[in-house]
Scaffold this active site. Sequence first.
Site, short mmCIF file in Angstrom:
data_model
loop_
_atom_site.label_atom_id
_atom_site.label_comp_id
_atom_site.label_asym_id
_atom_site.label_seq_id
_atom_site.Cartn_x
_atom_site.Cartn_y
_atom_site.Cartn_z
CD GLU A 2 -3.09 -1.10 2.19
OE1 GLU A 2 -3.02 -0.27 3.11
OE2 GLU A 2 -4.02 -1.91 2.07
CE1 TYR B 65 -8.78 -6.25 5.05
CE2 TYR B 65 -7.68 -4.33 4.13
CZ TYR B 65 -7.61 -5.57 4.76
OH TYR B 65 -6.39 -6.10 5.07
CD GLU C 135 -3.47 -6.08 3.38
OE1 GLU C 135 -4.32 -5.38 3.96
OE2 GLU C 135 -2.26 -5.84 3.40
CD GLN D 153 -3.52 -9.08 9.40
OE1 GLN D 153 -2.94 -9.57 10.34
NE2 GLN D 153 -3.25 -7.85 8.95
O1 AHR Z 1 -4.86 -5.89 7.32
C1 AHR Z 1 -4.77 -4.68 8.02
C2 AHR Z 1 -4.10 -3.58 7.24
O2 AHR Z 1 -4.93 -3.19 6.17
C3 AHR Z 1 -2.80 -3.92 6.57
O3 AHR Z 1 -1.72 -3.78 7.42
C4 AHR Z 1 -2.72 -2.91 5.48
O4 AHR Z 1 -2.00 -3.37 4.38
C5 AHR Z 1 -4.16 -2.57 5.16
O5 AHR Z 1 -4.40 -1.21 5.17
O1 AHR Z 2 -6.75 1.15 5.68
C1 AHR Z 2 -6.94 1.97 4.57
C2 AHR Z 2 -7.59 1.31 3.39
O2 AHR Z 2 -8.49 0.34 3.84
C3 AHR Z 2 -6.68 0.54 2.48
O3 AHR Z 2 -6.30 1.24 1.36
C4 AHR Z 2 -7.47 -0.63 2.01
O4 AHR Z 2 -6.68 -1.77 2.07
C5 AHR Z 2 -8.59 -0.73 2.97
O5 AHR Z 2 -9.82 -0.78 2.30
#
Ligand code: AHR
Ligand code: AHR
Length: 491
Positions: free
Chosen positions: A171, A237, A283, A330
Amino acid sequence: MAKIKIDPDRKVGELDRRVFGGFIEHLGRCIYGGLFDEDSPLSDDRGFRKDVLEAARNLRMPILRWPGGNFVSGYHWTDGIGPREERPRRTELAWFSEESNRFGTHEYIDYCRTLGVEPYICVNMGTGTMDEAQGWVEYCNGTSDTYWANLRRANGREEPFGVKSWGLGNEMYGDWQIGTLTAEEYVKKAREFAKVMRRTDPSIELVGCGLSGVSGWDRVVVDGLAPFVDYHSVHIYTGSDDHWSNVLAPHAADRALRTVGGMIERARYEQGIEHPIHVAYDEWNVWFRERDETGGLEERYTLSDALAVATYLNVFARHCETVKIANLAQMVNVIAPIFTNKEDMFLQTIYHPLRLCAEHMQEVVLDAFVDCEKHDLVAEASTWPHRVANMGPFDVLDVSATRDAPGRDLTLVVVNRDPDNPIETTVQLTDAAFDGAATAYEVTGDGPEATNDFGKERVGVTGRSVSAAGSSLEHTFPACSVTVLRAAMSG
Ligand code: AHR
Ligand code: AHR
């Protein structure tokens, strides 16, 4: 009456099992106090929690990403090798904690071997240098008489670890990331990292750092790194307190994969690139409650979230030509399907669809035709940050169909997102017939908000047999459920 039609000849592509991959980061209680607890009576002599290992094994993850996540952008891997007592304790600046370095490269490789997964290491492109990335590849994979390979030998491992998959930073676009870069800066830097890493071991596969698959960052990075990488990553996410927003939000992944798939095709065409480039969706999960960066991200999952997770896996199956690797973020405690305390553990709601899909989804993805009620998403103010409302209306049933190579074994994953109504459905095969009874494995519970806890599994799996005759079967998918329907076919 809803209808699902399956023609076993209508192949979409092959499902790469690596979409069932996982991810562990040095964050909160994922590694320390999660999968690795040296003082626990529940651990083996290496400090690996045995109960966690067993639960993780059942998820059949083929690949496990490490060590971050945001953590990696401040991580010097050399801190984590050699005698444990001599490893430095460091201030950890991604998650405002302390890093003991007691779990490092050797422990990770051991863990991968114990779990039977392929390692996938992301390098530090924040505070880390090209030299460090080069040294890490050599330490893991080197076979010659050179410094880093010899150091691995001195630390007790004669044979190389053979780490094939390597991520070029995590990221790097985010202002939360240590060493944030613009897309152009990232491309310039990542090309040089890629060069030295690949020269060290030409057999490795590299993952360029993408964003959401739909952004300008993705466009610049796909174009700039296409000659250098084998994969482009996507992180999305989703999640919402509102059930419909929550369960439909994973369609953001549908759009992301279509869009980034197009970007990749265009770059390959324009630049005349021969090698394939796929997506590593490295992720993904439902994550919206525990957004506070100091709270350890210990999200407690609901039945609604389990439906969202199953929808993600269906999306990955439908886009199997584009996405070859995906890593649930995770594995333990931190936004995770497995949850521990010092004495015990329990399986969160999302564990069940993950386990069922990994166990039952098969190698050939089929193009399922679905005719059912639709749902329009109007108010999704809380669906942060990936808006999907304008992709609707959505089928209330989300379906993936896979079969084995000979065409004798069929798996449907059907998510009924309707929180209140069961859906009667006819499943119809074209030019094929069901061969005996089918089995339906169901994940459901007492409404979208149902959660699990220590000693209280309110959301689990029940199996029942479904009668099938000739080319069709009838089945009612319960309200708010994930059903994995497995059936024998004769052609
Ligand atoms: O999975 C939690 C966090 O989400 C990770 O460290 C990061 O890559 C993303 O923003
Ligand atoms: O944590 C910030 C953002 O949240 C990251 O870009 C992405 O991995 C998630 O959706």
